[in-house]
Design an enzyme around this catalytic site. Sequence first.
Site: not given
Ligand SMILES: [Zn+2]
Ligand SMILES: [Zn+2]
Length: 562
Positions: A200, A374
Amino acid sequence: MSALSVPPADLAVDVVPLGGLGEFGLNMMAVSCGETTILIDAGSMFPEAELPGVDRVIPSSEYLDQRGPVDALVLTHGHEDHIGGVPYVVGRVAGPVFGTPFTHAMLEGKLDEHGVDLGERRREVRPGDVVTVGPFRIEFIRVTHSMPDCVAVAIHTPQGVIVHTGDFKIDYTPLSGDAVTDLSTIAEYGRRGVLALLADSTNAERPGFTATEQTVAEGVRSLFARAKNRRIIVATFASNIYRIQQIIDLAIEYGRKVAVNGRSMVSNTEMARELGYLHAPDNVLIDIEEINKYPPEKVVLITTGSQGEPLSALSRMAQASHRTVKVGPTDFIIISARPIPGNEKTVTKVVNGLLALGAEVIYENMYDTHVSGHACQEEQKLMLTLAHPQYFLPVHGEFKQLKRHAETAEHLGYIPKQNIYIAENGQNIRLSRDGMAVEGTVPAGAVMVDGYGVGDVGNVVLRDRHHLSEDGIIIVTAAVDGSTGQLLSGPDLVSRGFVYVRESEELMDGARVQVEMALDRSMADNMHDWASVKSRVREALSSYIYRKTKRSPMILPILMEV
Ligand SMILES: [Zn+2]
Ligand SMILES: [Zn+2]
């Protein structure tokens, strides 16, 4: 990038990103080996303002149609950008759909809307579970994110292990103690050898660590104290069950009742309570219709609309058009979310509306009311270091985030530069122990969904919509003698979005004369090809309108032959 000795096609593993690279949303990736294909996630994206009338955008399934049925769909978590495309893709999936209980619960509502029942294909998995699909063995690994029950996957392939992080961050003190990213399992994979890491990249530009969800708890707690005897309204993402839990816990502490508002907020909180992800005693929750029975200091309202979505509950409150909630000086409003890039204006509009009604509004960076779901750079470094992959492919982000993530990996020093690759959607990336190479490209791209239509809105339709939205339309109708071309009735001009006709009679009269003259000239020239007559009308009218107004509305002549 190295292209050493690429193994024969039947042994190689092909990783094909079909969406989510170079863009946010639409995450979908095919992983194939021999005859077997699995899909990791099938997301969607809400359209930008440049796509008028488009309801959502999904990744193209053309490649899947070419390859034949997908053997399994593997879902990492229940966010829209990972499951929003499932209703459109699931018809191509012959095998199981793997997801955690919460992910499946989030998916179910979407599938219901499309009349899809997974039946036997619905397969619930939990972190630690291992499933087998053809030559692949897939282990689900717990990761922390901004909703419950998120996983990364480790895919054992004949060439080695591919780790896909899904969306993750590293928070040692998340609200739910069992939701800490399972670093030891990732480290164990790293120790035994990881072929490729796909991670990510969302926050790749942000240095440091993402703050723990506990800082939000503290921030929101201080705001509850500051609200004193006012009603508290909190807007947040309906999927962020952790945040909703925090707010409910604080409400209990402060002796307040909680009402939830907004369709997705109501359905998600009900679902999360039923499945045991959200804990709220019955005597704390009240119906939205009941909130006016309680004094302001006894109520907390949790609502949708943190992104300023025009039809959301918070937007309607800001416009003083909400059925039950009238916002005023006795309201203390917390927007517990950061605007997603592109939503800044709509959020500002809502904040202005709420302020104008006399409420106090806490938004953006005024307090610690939000942390990202994130990983930032230091967490990305930790993931890279523990997984210690042979190859690294940053995923999930626009090019600039992917690039930064690749740089972060490079600076760590142990992954050779040629083993780090910023892929593009549609590239077929062939992986083996001995090399990584791009083996051609496959069809990939975004497909627009408008109402029931999937993919029928293309560039031509969008161009027309832009034209209409910028300059409006003039429709010219006339009845013409089919044999002579003689004008029998009309021409009548109707316009929309161009000028207000009643105040522009002179202009429209002049336009009518132009159409008559164009028809006369066509008749004099003995022109019987109706397409040519129409284009002559269009040209005459268009140049007249442009001369008079410097505008170019769409002109649509309709000639009826009588
Ligand atoms: Zn995502
Ligand atoms: Zn997500």
